[in-house]
Design an enzyme around this catalytic site. Structure first.
Site, PDB file in Angstrom:
ATOM      1  N   ASP A 101       0.818  -1.205  -0.084  1.00 12.07           N
ATOM      2  CA  ASP A 101      -0.044   0.088   0.042  1.00 12.07           C
ATOM      3  C   ASP A 101       0.958   1.342  -0.064  1.00 12.07           C
ATOM      4  O   ASP A 101       1.432   1.660  -0.884  1.00 12.07           O
ATOM      5  CB  ASP A 101      -0.889  -0.199   1.300  1.00 12.07           C
ATOM      6  CG  ASP A 101      -2.077   1.083   1.151  1.00 12.07           C
ATOM      7  OD1 ASP A 101      -2.602   1.125   0.156  1.00 12.07           O
ATOM      8  OD2 ASP A 101      -2.358   1.293   2.357  1.00 12.07           O
ATOM      9  N   LYS A 129      -1.600  -1.759  -4.339  1.00 12.56           N
ATOM     10  CA  LYS A 129      -2.146  -0.357  -4.576  1.00 12.56           C
ATOM     11  C   LYS A 129      -1.281   0.773  -4.710  1.00 12.56           C
ATOM     12  O   LYS A 129      -1.069   1.387  -4.050  1.00 12.56           O
ATOM     13  CB  LYS A 129      -2.759  -0.204  -3.262  1.00 12.56           C
ATOM     14  CG  LYS A 129      -4.471  -0.533  -3.261  1.00 12.56           C
ATOM     15  CD  LYS A 129      -5.102   0.063  -2.231  1.00 12.56           C
ATOM     16  CE  LYS A 129      -5.020  -0.925  -0.684  1.00 12.56           C
ATOM     17  NZ  LYS A 129      -6.163  -0.143   0.285  1.00 12.56           N
TER      18      LYS A 129
HETATM   19  P1  IMP Z   1       1.715  -0.073   3.932  1.00  7.87           P
HETATM   20  O1  IMP Z   1       2.494  -0.217   5.033  1.00  7.87           O
HETATM   21  O2  IMP Z   1       0.788   0.993   3.995  1.00  7.87           O
HETATM   22  O3  IMP Z   1       2.054  -0.541   2.561  1.00  7.87           O
HETATM   23  O4  IMP Z   1       0.732  -1.069   4.439  1.00  7.87           O
HETATM   24  C1  IMP Z   1       0.946  -2.329   4.282  1.00  7.87           C
HETATM   25  C2  IMP Z   1      -0.217  -3.003   5.479  1.00  7.87           C
HETATM   26  O5  IMP Z   1      -1.305  -2.379   5.605  1.00  7.87           O
HETATM   27  C3  IMP Z   1      -0.789  -4.544   5.017  1.00  7.87           C
HETATM   28  O6  IMP Z   1       0.080  -5.669   5.184  1.00  7.87           O
HETATM   29  C4  IMP Z   1      -2.151  -4.691   5.582  1.00  7.87           C
HETATM   30  O7  IMP Z   1      -2.106  -5.257   6.514  1.00  7.87           O
HETATM   31  C5  IMP Z   1      -2.527  -2.959   5.311  1.00  7.87           C
HETATM   32  N1  IMP Z   1      -3.551  -2.796   4.363  1.00  7.87           N
HETATM   33  C6  IMP Z   1      -3.235  -1.774   3.630  1.00  7.87           C
HETATM   34  N2  IMP Z   1      -4.018  -1.608   2.780  1.00  7.87           N
HETATM   35  C7  IMP Z   1      -5.360  -2.501   3.059  1.00  7.87           C
HETATM   36  C8  IMP Z   1      -6.487  -2.757   2.599  1.00  7.87           C
HETATM   37  O8  IMP Z   1      -6.955  -2.259   1.578  1.00  7.87           O
HETATM   38  N3  IMP Z   1      -7.160  -3.694   3.249  1.00  7.87           N
HETATM   39  C9  IMP Z   1      -6.699  -4.387   4.397  1.00  7.87           C
HETATM   40  N4  IMP Z   1      -5.452  -4.075   4.968  1.00  7.87           N
HETATM   41  C10 IMP Z   1      -4.703  -3.176   4.276  1.00  7.87           C
END
Ligand code: IMP
Ligand code: MG
Length: 174
Positions: A101, A129
């Site tokens: 994400d 994403k």
């Molecule tokens: P990042 O650190 O923002 O890249 O987020 C990674 C973590 O956020 C993932 O391992 C998920 O646990 C959570 N996450 C991010 N987007 C979503 C989503 O759309 N649904 C559920 N969990 C999400």
């Protein structure tokens, strides 16, 4: 089915894509022993399906991080909640993640594991994403599906720890 959930990726489509990813990973590692590291808890279901399609000798480990709390937006601050059980030094490590994400979590885990000098480090994320990326240089070596900027649940992914057991990936209409 919960009427507030719309299906984004069906169970059948996930199964087919997991098989394709496994085929690519099998070719890339060509029988080299591999340690799969599950990014808890969201990647548990994905990793259990993927692992059963791999044909090299495979070991399992797990890593836990926390950044989200129970909200749908990232805090940007990642902390380790569970470290690896095994020393990754000299091993081929494939991190299995539910979703890339903002990139904060993958960057944190990658730095943590690289500091222990594995033979190699790659990431396999079921979902990507890219519109939400904050760490712009962060990419995943293997990606199941690239999806738009929507909060998704199911097949391991949660909202407030719920919905992980759905067999498909859905969008929660809050
Ligand atoms: P990042 O650190 O923002 O890249 O987020 C990674 C973590 O956020 C993932 O391992 C998920 O646990 C959570 N996450 C991010 N987007 C979503 C989503 O759309 N649904 C559920 N969990 C999400
Ligand atoms: Mg989560």
């Amino acid at each position: 089915m919960n009427e507030n959930i719309s299906i984004l990726i069906s169970e059948e489509a996930i199964c087919q894509r997991v098989n394709e990813l496994a085929e690519t990973i099998n070719k890339d590692y060509a029988g080299e022993p591999l340690t799969l590291v599950c990014a808890l808890k969201g990647a548990m279901i994905f990793m259990s399906d993927l692992a059963r399609k791999l044909d090299m000798p495979v070991k399992f480990d797990q890593i836990g991080t926390s950044s989200y709390g129970d909200s749908t937006s990232s805090s940007g601050k990642v902390r380790l909640t569970k470290d690896l059980d095994f020393d990754p030094a000299g091993k081929h490590i494939l991190l299995v993640e539910d979703i890339l994400d903002t990139g904060h979590t993958l960057l944190f885990i990658k730095k943590h594991i690289l500091s222990k000098e594995p033979a190699s480090f790659k990431a396999c994320c079921l979902l990507d994403k890219p519109d939400r990326r904050v760490i712009h240089e962060m990419t995943s070596d293997y990606v199941g599906f690239t999806i738009p900027d929507q909060f998704v649940i199911g097949y391991g992914l949660d909202y407030a720890q719920l919905y992980r057991n759905l067999p498909y990936i859905g969008v929660l209409n809050l």
